[in-house]
Motif scaffolding. Structure first.
Motif, mmCIF file in Angstrom:
data_model
loop_
_atom_site.group_PDB
_atom_site.id
_atom_site.type_symbol
_atom_site.label_atom_id
_atom_site.label_comp_id
_atom_site.label_asym_id
_atom_site.label_seq_id
_atom_site.Cartn_x
_atom_site.Cartn_y
_atom_site.Cartn_z
ATOM 1 N N ILE A 176 0.852 -1.176 0.000
ATOM 2 C CA ILE A 176 0.000 0.000 0.000
ATOM 3 C C ILE A 176 0.891 1.230 0.000
ATOM 4 C CG2 ILE A 176 -1.875 -1.167 1.214
ATOM 5 C CD1 ILE A 176 -1.160 0.388 3.713
ATOM 6 N N VAL A 177 0.407 2.278 -0.637
ATOM 7 C CA VAL A 177 1.099 3.563 -0.670
ATOM 8 C C VAL A 177 0.181 4.588 -0.022
ATOM 9 C CG1 VAL A 177 2.133 5.346 -2.117
ATOM 10 C CG2 VAL A 177 2.246 2.942 -2.835
ATOM 11 N N HIS A 178 0.663 5.271 1.005
ATOM 12 C CA HIS A 178 -0.101 6.341 1.653
ATOM 13 C C HIS A 178 0.641 7.643 1.417
ATOM 14 C CE1 HIS A 178 -1.026 8.729 5.501
ATOM 15 N NE2 HIS A 178 -2.026 8.896 4.665
ATOM 16 N N LEU A 179 0.039 8.515 0.608
ATOM 17 C CA LEU A 179 0.659 9.804 0.333
ATOM 18 C C LEU A 179 0.149 10.866 1.304
ATOM 19 C CD1 LEU A 179 0.945 10.394 -3.525
ATOM 20 C CD2 LEU A 179 2.557 9.336 -1.949
ATOM 21 N N THR A 180 1.077 11.672 1.789
ATOM 22 C CA THR A 180 0.715 12.810 2.635
ATOM 23 C C THR A 180 0.991 14.136 1.949
ATOM 24 O OG1 THR A 180 2.906 12.725 3.668
ATOM 25 C CG2 THR A 180 1.123 11.508 4.753
ATOM 26 N N HIS A 181 1.785 14.090 0.868
ATOM 27 C CA HIS A 181 2.143 15.323 0.153
ATOM 28 C C HIS A 181 2.562 14.949 -1.260
ATOM 29 C CE1 HIS A 181 4.091 19.293 -0.535
ATOM 30 N NE2 HIS A 181 3.233 19.688 0.395
ATOM 31 N N GLY A 182 2.315 15.842 -2.225
ATOM 32 C CA GLY A 182 2.703 15.584 -3.598
ATOM 33 C C GLY A 182 1.736 14.643 -4.289
#
Length: 294
Positions: free
Chosen positions: A56-62
């Motif tokens: 899983i990938v959790h993005l917080t920015h960009g």
């Protein structure tokens, strides 16, 4: 000959220009990586590959773009991307300011942490889940704690599993449809997809999957059509052609050899099916790869 799969430590060797210290955990069934430490080292776009793990990938920015099977998924802040073992995938693009975490885990880890109903829900509601900002902010320190524990000299895996379980449950709880019960149709479709990912090269007949699942052809058709919006035979063909794209990346093999490796006795039929699904002939797809490399 089976299609090659990519393990976590294969990814670093194939697609990264350097190996950050965090990759010392790639032998473990649960791993986590800070995107800020890894994104700049990945040569983009990566070729298509089939991971021998879930992530899983959790993005917080960009933002980032990832191909998952035939679809390109665009993710931004507060999005969680799920990629299941067996999917064909490629990281296409990341912004310079991308931040967040990638969590890599084996099927056995999932089965240990989630009930069957939660497991099916996790991978049947959609590849991308957009979290409320509050939930996304809640996950960030939790993933920080998981990173810290996993990178101890002797990590306590019970603590690591508990932290990851809490993250998964929080993600599932944020989905508006999570209170819906898992239907028999979605359960059958989930099992069908798992079987196809394992057996599609040797077994393209729907009858094989019907026998494995102990259901009728009509019932399987109805379940898969309702859940995936396509017929079982079309799904099997789609998975086969997606995986043929992996083999076509090996320029030492001619197109006929790729067709034979996937048990298509008629390369012409393989070419027509490839074009129907990808809108390119195998030769045109190869030409696009050359253009990308140049």
């Amino acid at each position: 000959m089976k299609i090659k799969t990519v393990k976590p430590n294969d990814f670093e060797r194939r697609y990264m220009s350097g190996i950050p210290a965090v990759f010392k955990t790639t032998h473990m069934p649960l791993q986590i990586f800070d995107i800020r430490e890894t994104a700049g080292l990945i040569s983009l776009p990566t070729p298509l590959y089939r991971p021998d793990y879930n992530f899983i990938v959790h993005l917080t920015h960009g933002h980032a773009s990832q191909q998952v099977d035939a679809a390109v998924k665009h993710i931004g802040p507060h999005d969680v991307l799920f990629v299941k073992q067996g999917n064909v995938t490629a990281l296409l693009e990341t912004s310079d300011d991308v931040e967040g975490y990638v969590v890599v885990f084996e099927d056995s880890t999932l089965r240990h942490l989630l009930s069957k109903e939660k497991l099916i829900h996790l991978f049947s509601t959609g590849t991308v889940v957009t979290l409320p900002a509050e939930t996304s902010h809640w996950l960030t320190p939790l993933f920080g704690l998981l990173t810290h524990e996993l990178h101890q000299f002797s990590p306590d895996m019970a603590i690591c599993y508990s932290l990851f379980q809490a993250a998964l449950m929080k993600i599932i709880a944020s989905d508006g449809g999570q209170h819906k019960s898992v239907t028999r149709s979605s359960e059958i479709t989930f099992a069908f997809k798992e079987l196809v990912y394992r057996h599609h090269v040797e077994q393209r007949a729907v009858s094989f999957y019907v026998d494995k699942l102990a259901v009728s052809v009509n019932y399987l058709n109805r379940c898969v059509q309702q859940t995936l919006g396509t017929a079982p035979k079309e799904w099997i063909n789609k998975v086969n052609i997606l995986h043929s794209q992996l083999l076509l990346q090996d320029f030492t093999k001619d197109i006929a050899a790729v067709a034979f490796e996937l048990n298509y006795e008629d390369p012409g039929y393989f070419g027509r099916l490839f074009k129907k699904i990808t809108h390119l002939t195998p030769s045109e797809y190869r030409a696009s790869l050359v253009q990308s490399l140049s």
